[in-house]
Scaffold this active site. Sequence first.
Site, PDB file in Angstrom:
ATOM      1  N   LYS A  22     -45.300  43.195  58.698  1.00 23.84           N
ATOM      2  CA  LYS A  22     -45.741  43.027  60.091  1.00 23.84           C
ATOM      3  C   LYS A  22     -44.677  43.543  61.053  1.00 23.84           C
ATOM      4  O   LYS A  22     -44.962  44.326  61.966  1.00 23.84           O
ATOM      5  CB  LYS A  22     -46.005  41.546  60.380  1.00 23.84           C
ATOM      6  CG  LYS A  22     -46.102  41.197  61.856  1.00 23.84           C
ATOM      7  CD  LYS A  22     -46.388  39.737  62.106  1.00 23.84           C
ATOM      8  CE  LYS A  22     -45.166  38.885  62.120  1.00 23.84           C
ATOM      9  NZ  LYS A  22     -44.444  38.838  63.402  1.00 23.84           N
ATOM     10  N   ASN A  23     -43.428  43.123  60.839  1.00 20.50           N
ATOM     11  CA  ASN A  23     -42.383  43.438  61.820  1.00 20.50           C
ATOM     12  C   ASN A  23     -41.900  44.878  61.751  1.00 20.50           C
ATOM     13  O   ASN A  23     -41.221  45.345  62.652  1.00 20.50           O
ATOM     14  CB  ASN A  23     -41.220  42.454  61.691  1.00 20.50           C
ATOM     15  CG  ASN A  23     -41.632  41.062  62.152  1.00 20.50           C
ATOM     16  OD1 ASN A  23     -42.692  40.908  62.759  1.00 20.50           O
ATOM     17  ND2 ASN A  23     -40.820  40.072  61.842  1.00 20.50           N
ATOM     18  N   CYS A 124     -41.391  31.667  74.095  1.00 20.74           N
ATOM     19  CA  CYS A 124     -42.411  31.294  73.102  1.00 20.74           C
ATOM     20  C   CYS A 124     -41.935  29.993  72.481  1.00 20.74           C
ATOM     21  O   CYS A 124     -40.907  29.437  72.838  1.00 20.74           O
ATOM     22  CB  CYS A 124     -42.588  32.410  72.061  1.00 20.74           C
ATOM     23  SG  CYS A 124     -41.322  32.403  70.822  1.00 20.74           S
ATOM     24  N   ARG A 129     -36.034  33.467  74.331  1.00 22.38           N
ATOM     25  CA  ARG A 129     -36.172  34.862  73.866  1.00 22.38           C
ATOM     26  C   ARG A 129     -36.110  35.867  75.019  1.00 22.38           C
ATOM     27  O   ARG A 129     -37.061  36.597  75.311  1.00 22.38           O
ATOM     28  CB  ARG A 129     -37.450  35.006  73.052  1.00 22.38           C
ATOM     29  CG  ARG A 129     -37.412  34.078  71.853  1.00 22.38           C
ATOM     30  CD  ARG A 129     -38.526  34.248  70.907  1.00 22.38           C
ATOM     31  NE  ARG A 129     -38.410  35.499  70.151  1.00 22.38           N
ATOM     32  CZ  ARG A 129     -39.354  35.896  69.301  1.00 22.38           C
ATOM     33  NH1 ARG A 129     -40.435  35.175  69.148  1.00 22.38           N
ATOM     34  NH2 ARG A 129     -39.210  37.022  68.639  1.00 22.38           N
ATOM     35  N   ASP A 314     -36.579  33.995  59.611  1.00 19.55           N
ATOM     36  CA  ASP A 314     -38.028  33.926  59.373  1.00 19.55           C
ATOM     37  C   ASP A 314     -38.370  33.262  58.050  1.00 19.55           C
ATOM     38  O   ASP A 314     -39.548  33.052  57.764  1.00 19.55           O
ATOM     39  CB  ASP A 314     -38.645  35.329  59.415  1.00 19.55           C
ATOM     40  CG  ASP A 314     -38.596  35.915  60.809  1.00 19.55           C
ATOM     41  OD1 ASP A 314     -38.847  37.119  60.950  1.00 19.55           O
ATOM     42  OD2 ASP A 314     -38.272  35.168  61.753  1.00 19.55           O
ATOM     43  N   ARG A 406     -51.630  35.566  62.570  1.00 20.22           N
ATOM     44  CA  ARG A 406     -50.804  36.604  63.204  1.00 20.22           C
ATOM     45  C   ARG A 406     -49.907  37.291  62.189  1.00 20.22           C
ATOM     46  O   ARG A 406     -49.507  38.428  62.380  1.00 20.22           O
ATOM     47  CB  ARG A 406     -49.920  35.968  64.289  1.00 20.22           C
ATOM     48  CG  ARG A 406     -50.689  35.335  65.408  1.00 20.22           C
ATOM     49  CD  ARG A 406     -49.784  34.906  66.521  1.00 20.22           C
ATOM     50  NE  ARG A 406     -48.926  36.035  66.951  1.00 20.22           N
ATOM     51  CZ  ARG A 406     -48.089  35.955  67.985  1.00 20.22           C
ATOM     52  NH1 ARG A 406     -48.006  34.836  68.665  1.00 20.22           N
ATOM     53  NH2 ARG A 406     -47.351  36.972  68.336  1.00 20.22           N
TER      54      ARG A 406
HETATM   55  C1  EPZ Z   1     -37.557  40.000  65.625  1.00 24.22           C
HETATM   56  O1  EPZ Z   1     -37.700  39.354  66.877  1.00 24.22           O
HETATM   57  C2  EPZ Z   1     -38.729  39.544  64.778  1.00 24.22           C
HETATM   58  N1  EPZ Z   1     -39.984  39.955  65.409  1.00 24.22           N
HETATM   59  C3  EPZ Z   1     -38.686  38.025  64.623  1.00 24.22           C
HETATM   60  O2  EPZ Z   1     -39.757  37.654  63.735  1.00 24.22           O
HETATM   61  C4  EPZ Z   1     -37.363  37.643  63.963  1.00 24.22           C
HETATM   62  O3  EPZ Z   1     -37.278  36.230  63.869  1.00 24.22           O
HETATM   63  C5  EPZ Z   1     -36.197  38.177  64.810  1.00 24.22           C
HETATM   64  O4  EPZ Z   1     -36.337  39.604  64.983  1.00 24.22           O
HETATM   65  C6  EPZ Z   1     -34.844  37.905  64.170  1.00 24.22           C
HETATM   66  O5  EPZ Z   1     -34.796  38.478  62.911  1.00 24.22           O
HETATM   67  C7  EPZ Z   1     -40.393  41.241  65.286  1.00 24.22           C
HETATM   68  O6  EPZ Z   1     -39.734  42.070  64.694  1.00 24.22           O
HETATM   69  C8  EPZ Z   1     -41.697  41.587  65.934  1.00 24.22           C
HETATM   70  P1  EPZ Z   1     -33.943  39.396  68.224  1.00 24.22           P
HETATM   71  P2  EPZ Z   1     -36.758  39.807  68.128  1.00 24.22           P
HETATM   72  O7  EPZ Z   1     -33.985  40.273  69.432  1.00 24.22           O
HETATM   73  O8  EPZ Z   1     -36.508  41.260  68.071  1.00 24.22           O
HETATM   74  C9  EPZ Z   1     -31.641  36.738  71.419  1.00 24.22           C
HETATM   75  C10 EPZ Z   1     -41.616  36.428  63.020  1.00 24.22           C
HETATM   76  O9  EPZ Z   1     -41.740  35.238  62.685  1.00 24.22           O
HETATM   77  N2  EPZ Z   1     -31.863  37.862  72.343  1.00 24.22           N
HETATM   78  O10 EPZ Z   1     -33.215  39.875  67.020  1.00 24.22           O
HETATM   79  O11 EPZ Z   1     -37.364  39.238  69.360  1.00 24.22           O
HETATM   80  C11 EPZ Z   1     -32.933  36.034  71.029  1.00 24.22           C
HETATM   81  O12 EPZ Z   1     -33.286  35.061  71.996  1.00 24.22           O
HETATM   82  C12 EPZ Z   1     -40.801  36.794  64.237  1.00 24.22           C
HETATM   83  O13 EPZ Z   1     -42.102  37.398  62.376  1.00 24.22           O
HETATM   84  C13 EPZ Z   1     -31.281  37.838  73.603  1.00 24.22           C
HETATM   85  O14 EPZ Z   1     -30.606  36.883  73.967  1.00 24.22           O
HETATM   86  O15 EPZ Z   1     -35.417  39.015  67.799  1.00 24.22           O
HETATM   87  C14 EPZ Z   1     -32.584  35.421  69.708  1.00 24.22           C
HETATM   88  O16 EPZ Z   1     -31.899  34.203  69.944  1.00 24.22           O
HETATM   89  C15 EPZ Z   1     -40.270  35.570  64.971  1.00 24.22           C
HETATM   90  N3  EPZ Z   1     -31.494  38.878  74.453  1.00 24.22           N
HETATM   91  C16 EPZ Z   1     -31.615  36.436  69.089  1.00 24.22           C
HETATM   92  O17 EPZ Z   1     -31.133  37.227  70.188  1.00 24.22           O
HETATM   93  C17 EPZ Z   1     -32.249  39.967  74.098  1.00 24.22           C
HETATM   94  O18 EPZ Z   1     -32.393  40.904  74.910  1.00 24.22           O
HETATM   95  C18 EPZ Z   1     -32.254  37.369  68.072  1.00 24.22           C
HETATM   96  O19 EPZ Z   1     -33.385  37.949  68.679  1.00 24.22           O
HETATM   97  C19 EPZ Z   1     -32.839  39.977  72.811  1.00 24.22           C
HETATM   98  C20 EPZ Z   1     -32.621  38.930  71.953  1.00 24.22           C
END
Ligand code: EPZ
Length: 429
Positions: A22-23, A124, A129, A314, A406
């Site tokens: 998915k991701n 969310c 996020r 995840d 999803r």
């Molecule tokens: C991706 O989300 C995945 N989603 C998530 O999977 C996964 O949990 C996550 O990466 C971490 O591996 C998809 O790929 C569609 P991040 P993403 O940016 O990109 C903070 C699932 O269950 N952050 O790596 O949104 C954020 O709040 C989903 O399949 C900022 O602060 O994750 C988090 O605490 C859930 N500012 C951390 O970084 C930003 O601009 C990691 O987030 C971006 C992120």
Amino acid sequence: MDRIRIQGGVPLNGAIPISGAKNAALALMPACLLTGETLRLSNLPHLADITTMANLLGRHGVGMTLNGHAPGGQAGRVLELTAARISDTTAPYDLVRKMRASILVLGPLVARCGEARVSLPGGCAIGTRPVDLHLKALEALGAAIAVEGGYIVARAPAGGLKGAQIVFPSVTVGGTENALMAAVLAGGDTVIANAAREPEVVDLARCLVAMGAEIDGIGSGSLRVRGQPSLHGADYAVLPDRIETGTYAVAAAITRGDVELVDARLDLMEAVARALADCGVRLSETPRGVRVAANGHVGGIDIMTEPYPGFPTDMQAQLMALMATAEGASMITETIFENRFMHVPELVRMGARITVHGASAIVRGVPHLSGAPVMATDLRASVSLILAGLAAEGETMVNRVYHLDRGYERLEEKLGACGARIERIKGEG
Ligand code: EPZ
């Protein structure tokens, strides 16, 4: 709303087909915006989030055909995406609020069209996020960013984005993906430091190279991109879903069963395989994928979630369900998201002994869980309740399973084929 009913206590035995990730698909699909030619993606999973992304791309004017002729008869669904002309650079709130990954159209739209207006995703269930790191990366490439009426308004300079040095203060999967898709069409060279190394990011980088991008350091934390004036179409197969694989590995383990995960790749999930081995669950490669056997003792372990190649966030809820039935105690620490323990109160209602202390949960294994009506809250919390239900004595009813749809394709079919007593009860409306 649909519900899923499980009569637990059956050890799973048989084979489960693993779908495309998915991701990875949610990053590969918006990459089509970077070229006017056709991007053909195969092994695409059939998930609600994929449909949402397709709807969003359709709003931008992307032409799509589903289940075209897969090159070489590859598995999974084939989706052809052609962004010959981008008619609208706005990603509307009504779609973005449904799925945060919609933010991944931002980088390609600014790179290809010089502008984008994308709704802020909002928080969310698992955390606030923010997307500040995405925006800082685009600003480093020369984009002017404003936030107006809940929308990100991004505009490239007249001559287009310019290559730059981007240093992420913390690892962000989506931020790395947006930066990468913007940099491939920027004028000059870009270095992305502290880049995410998740296999889904690697898949995107490899697809971009197939489309004519020049990227070095793929798989490392430092990506070097030489911008190109344009990209061309490509055929690309989505890699297998390592989180789906890990989820069904836990399903085999928690029921003390023996299951083969077909098309799974052990090399994508070494931290999960190590954690499962530490608690007594053997994963081994087979000619078709990965075999999971857990007919013996399952003991408690301590884990901490980390960016790849560490233990994936995840998989945290799924492992916690297993630890709830393990012998001994476990400590599970969540370092990525600030609110990813919503499965805890529901597991406790099934008889689990779990106490949360800040970012850590202490789990004391119990001999058996008891079935109960439980409430799904987010994708991975929902599937951890399914896993607990497979092991519990009696009936478990999981409500609000749209969260599951999803991210898990035909979940009850795949588990049912291995002997699970599981059925979906269609809801009204
Ligand atoms: C991706 O989300 C995945 N989603 C998530 O999977 C996964 O949990 C996550 O990466 C971490 O591996 C998809 O790929 C569609 P991040 P993403 O940016 O990109 C903070 C699932 O269950 N952050 O790596 O949104 C954020 O709040 C989903 O399949 C900022 O602060 O994750 C988090 O605490 C859930 N500012 C951390 O970084 C930003 O601009 C990691 O987030 C971006 C992120």
